[in-house]
Design a protein around this motif. Structure first.
Motif, short mmCIF file in Angstrom:
data_model
loop_
_atom_site.label_atom_id
_atom_site.label_comp_id
_atom_site.label_asym_id
_atom_site.label_seq_id
_atom_site.Cartn_x
_atom_site.Cartn_y
_atom_site.Cartn_z
N ARG A 12 64.43 74.02 23.59
CA ARG A 12 63.06 73.69 22.85
C ARG A 12 63.09 72.05 22.83
O ARG A 12 64.25 71.47 22.42
CB ARG A 12 63.11 74.25 21.81
CG ARG A 12 62.84 75.81 21.64
CD ARG A 12 62.22 76.27 20.48
NE ARG A 12 61.12 75.67 19.95
CZ ARG A 12 60.46 76.00 18.52
NH1 ARG A 12 61.32 76.61 17.90
NH2 ARG A 12 59.75 75.53 18.26
N VAL A 13 62.11 71.48 23.26
CA VAL A 13 61.98 70.09 22.86
C VAL A 13 60.90 69.99 21.82
O VAL A 13 59.85 70.34 21.94
CB VAL A 13 61.34 69.14 24.38
CG1 VAL A 13 61.22 67.80 23.66
CG2 VAL A 13 62.63 69.32 25.35
N ASP A 14 61.35 69.11 20.83
CA ASP A 14 60.32 69.17 19.62
C ASP A 14 60.74 67.77 18.77
O ASP A 14 62.05 67.62 18.42
CB ASP A 14 60.04 70.25 19.06
CG ASP A 14 58.79 70.23 17.97
OD1 ASP A 14 58.53 69.34 17.21
OD2 ASP A 14 57.80 71.18 18.32
N ILE A 35 62.01 73.33 14.96
CA ILE A 35 62.89 74.30 15.85
C ILE A 35 63.71 75.61 15.09
O ILE A 35 63.92 76.27 15.49
CB ILE A 35 63.86 73.02 16.70
CG1 ILE A 35 62.98 72.06 17.42
CG2 ILE A 35 64.93 73.61 17.21
CD1 ILE A 35 63.83 71.21 18.19
N ALA A 36 64.09 74.72 13.79
CA ALA A 36 64.94 75.79 12.92
C ALA A 36 64.34 76.92 12.60
O ALA A 36 64.80 78.17 12.34
CB ALA A 36 65.42 75.00 11.92
N ARG A 37 62.75 76.95 12.65
CA ARG A 37 62.06 78.01 12.05
C ARG A 37 61.95 78.85 13.12
O ARG A 37 61.80 80.07 13.19
CB ARG A 37 60.88 77.77 11.57
CG ARG A 37 60.90 77.03 10.00
CD ARG A 37 59.62 76.85 9.68
NE ARG A 37 58.67 76.17 10.27
CZ ARG A 37 58.35 74.83 10.23
NH1 ARG A 37 59.07 74.13 9.34
NH2 ARG A 37 57.57 74.21 10.85
N GLY A 38 62.25 78.46 14.63
CA GLY A 38 61.70 79.44 15.80
C GLY A 38 63.01 80.26 16.38
O GLY A 38 64.03 80.28 15.52
N LEU A 92 66.59 69.95 21.87
CA LEU A 92 66.43 68.48 21.85
C LEU A 92 65.37 68.03 20.80
O LEU A 92 64.38 68.28 21.06
CB LEU A 92 66.07 68.32 23.41
CG LEU A 92 66.90 68.64 24.36
CD1 LEU A 92 66.41 68.41 25.69
CD2 LEU A 92 68.13 67.91 24.36
N VAL A 93 65.99 67.45 19.82
CA VAL A 93 64.95 66.79 18.80
C VAL A 93 64.61 65.45 19.38
O VAL A 93 65.26 64.57 19.19
CB VAL A 93 65.58 66.65 17.29
CG1 VAL A 93 64.70 66.14 16.40
CG2 VAL A 93 66.09 68.29 16.95
N ALA A 94 63.36 65.41 19.80
CA ALA A 94 63.11 64.19 20.66
C ALA A 94 61.66 64.22 20.69
O ALA A 94 60.86 65.28 20.77
CB ALA A 94 63.65 64.09 22.07
N ASP A 95 61.02 63.18 21.22
CA ASP A 95 59.59 63.18 21.50
C ASP A 95 59.37 63.71 23.06
O ASP A 95 60.22 63.55 23.89
CB ASP A 95 59.21 61.53 21.58
CG ASP A 95 57.88 61.30 22.17
OD1 ASP A 95 57.01 61.49 21.66
OD2 ASP A 95 57.78 61.08 23.58
#
Length: 534
Positions: A295-297, A303-306, A312-315
């Protein structure tokens, strides 16, 4: 020395704000005092709900916060619904409101426009809400509000700043130039390498693109081609990679699209909320678990809820470009286009006959006005399009039928989009029921001579709700509200208006409305599309 209200408006102009939406009142005079000298265009809706939806449409076309000015109390409560819609869709918005003078805050003694706690009222729908009690804090407050609207807290959305009436009129310090925007978040290098390794090793990769990928088309296309990966688009991603053989412009709620994702041995989800209205529209619980999910978000909390995934915590644009660089320029030859075509063709074949017929209206609009954004309300052709519709380009398919799901959005949102970019016609597609929520905003189209073509799908009531009631074994009640003569109402506002009884005439009527340049309304009786089967 400028007042707080004047300096606030100057700061908006310094940020490149070109238009604001609002209805002036005695509680916002100090905000409005600075507008004439600022160069900022003011657009007056007929209701604060319209102001919020216009700010939403403006933001979707520009990528910058749409700005709305509202009065204390009822002005603020009237804009809560648009703020809720913007928050659900991650749309940047800045709402500036007055509030009671400091001596009256929290006193509850019958002051005009009083709420027990106005900031608390708006906090449930805003990504951030502040009260400015001291002029010295103005610079910090506006910087924070602007940054939060653009996603400094994780995800873009509506930020709120309220200023007490007495503070608005106080002398303000001259504000420094706005700070440069924060760079978009980049992915962690080790996690990026692991994601690239997994994608490179996959035999049947797939990409699930959401609204967060809307402004990253080039990087998305390059990565999809390098991986030979079909790109499934949720509603808010439609129009990405238009016409590309790897694009799947169909809902993950449909069986053939779900089959493609279930067969994949690695799925890259980019800017996708994993919300039910995208992935499980019919609430049948059939969306499959995804293997090798990455996941990219930019929002870690989302992300944690999914579902469990390599995160990847990112643009989106930054992450996709980095993944593409990690994979190199090679292009894998495989079955990606075949898998994409099988899913897309299967999804279209799975449409109910009524949806397939309604879809022809959307495709006629797209084919006749290929560069025109379509802003849709909750109505039958929009539901059909959210299932299967290949928009003409990124950002050309927007609607309020998912997520928060408000009615009355299409007309004012299209107006805001036309203010942002008047170089092309904007289509507002609404049902006869939904359009009546904000019908008076036809007046804004007339005032501003906006190139908006309102297409009214008239099926004489709330047909979707009626169908749902019958499906649940309930006798339909309240689903056939009367409607005015829409053509006559539009003509009364000075708009070009006509009823289109023959579907074959629709392309010519659309072209004529577009060539005329100003606002227009075309009413389509649903029976003209469905015939006796409707």
């Amino acid at each position: 020395m400028a007042t707080v209200g004047e300096e606030l408006v100057r700061n908006l102009a310094a940020r490149g704000v070109e238009a604001v939406f609002g209805i002036p009142g005695v509680h916002t005079i100090e905000l409005y005092r600075g507008l004439p000298a600022s160069g900022i265009r003011h657009v007056t809706p007929r209701h604060e709900q319209g102001a919020g939806f216009m700010a939403d449409g403006y933001a979707r076309r520009t990528g910058r916060p749409g700005v709305a000015l509202v009065i204390t109390g009822p002005g603020l409560t009237n804009i809560l619904t648009p703020m809720g819609q913007a928050r659900a869709e991650g749309v940047p918005m800045l709402v500036l409101s007055s509030t009671l003078a400091r001596r009256d805050l929290g006193r509850w003694r019958g002051t005009l426009h009083e709420l027990p706690d106005q900031r608390a009222t708006v906090a449930s729908v805003a990504v951030d809400s502040q009260t400015l009690l001291d002029p010295a804090g103005l610079g910090e407050a506006i910087e924070r509000a602007w940054a939060m609207a653009l996603g400094a807290g994780g995800r873009a959305g509506p930020a709120h700043l309220e200023v007490p009436l007495d503070v608005l009129a106080l002398p303000a310090p001259e504000l420094a130039a706005p700070r440069s925007p924060l760079p978009p978040p980049a992915p962690d290098a080790a996690t990026l390498d692991e994601a690239a390794r997994r994608l490179e090793a996959a035999e049947r990769p797939a990409i699930l693109a959401g609204g967060g990928a809307r402004r990253a088309e080039a990087a998305l296309r390059a990565l999809a081609e390098a991986l030979d990966a079909p790109v499934v688009q949720t509603t808010n991603a439609r129009g990405l990679m238009a016409g590309h053989p790897l694009a799947v412009a169909a809902s993950p709620s449909l069986g053939p699209v779900r089959a493609l994702l279930a067969e994949a041995d690695a799925v890259l989800a980019v800017g996708c909320e994993f919300g039910a209205t995208d992935l499980d529209m019919y609430e049948d619980g059939g969306f499959p678990p995804l293997r090798g999910l990455i996941r990219v978000d930019r929002d870690a909390a989302r992300i944690a809820r999914g579902p469990e995934a390599l995160a990847l915590v990112a643009d989106a644009g930054v992450a996709l470009a980095a993944l593409g660089a990690a994979l190199g320029p090679r292009r894998r030859e495989g079955t990606g286009a075949e898998r994409a075509a099988r899913a897309g063709d299967g999804a279209r074949a799975a449409l109910e006959p009524a949806h397939a017929r309604a879809l022809t209206v959307l495709e006629t609009i797209r084919d006749t006005l290929p560069q025109s954004p379509i802003f849709g309300d909750s109505t039958e052709p929009v539901y059909a399009g959210n299932l299967v519709f290949a928009a003409g380009g990124p950002g050309l398919w927007c609607n309020s039928a998912t997520g928060f799901g408000t009615l009355g959005w299409a007309l004012p949102a299209a107006a805001g989009a036309a203010v942002a970019d008047p170089s092309r016609p904007v289509v507002a597609l609404a049902g006869d029921g939904g359009l009546q929520f904000t019908l008076a905003e036809l007046g804004v189209l007339a005032d501003e001579r906006l190139p908006v073509i309102v297409v009214v799908w008239n099926n004489h009531g709330y047909r979707e709700i009626e169908t749902a009631m019958r499906g649940a074994g309930a006798e339909p009640v309240g689903v056939t509200p009367g409607a005015p003569d829409f053509v006559a109402v539009a003509a009364a506002y000075g708009l070009r208006a006509e009823r289109v009884e023959d579907p074959a005439a629709l392309p010519g009527r659309l072209r004529a409305a577009a060539e005329a340049g100003g606002p227009a309304l075309l009413e389509i009786p649903a029976a003209a599309i469905h015939g006796s089967r409707g």
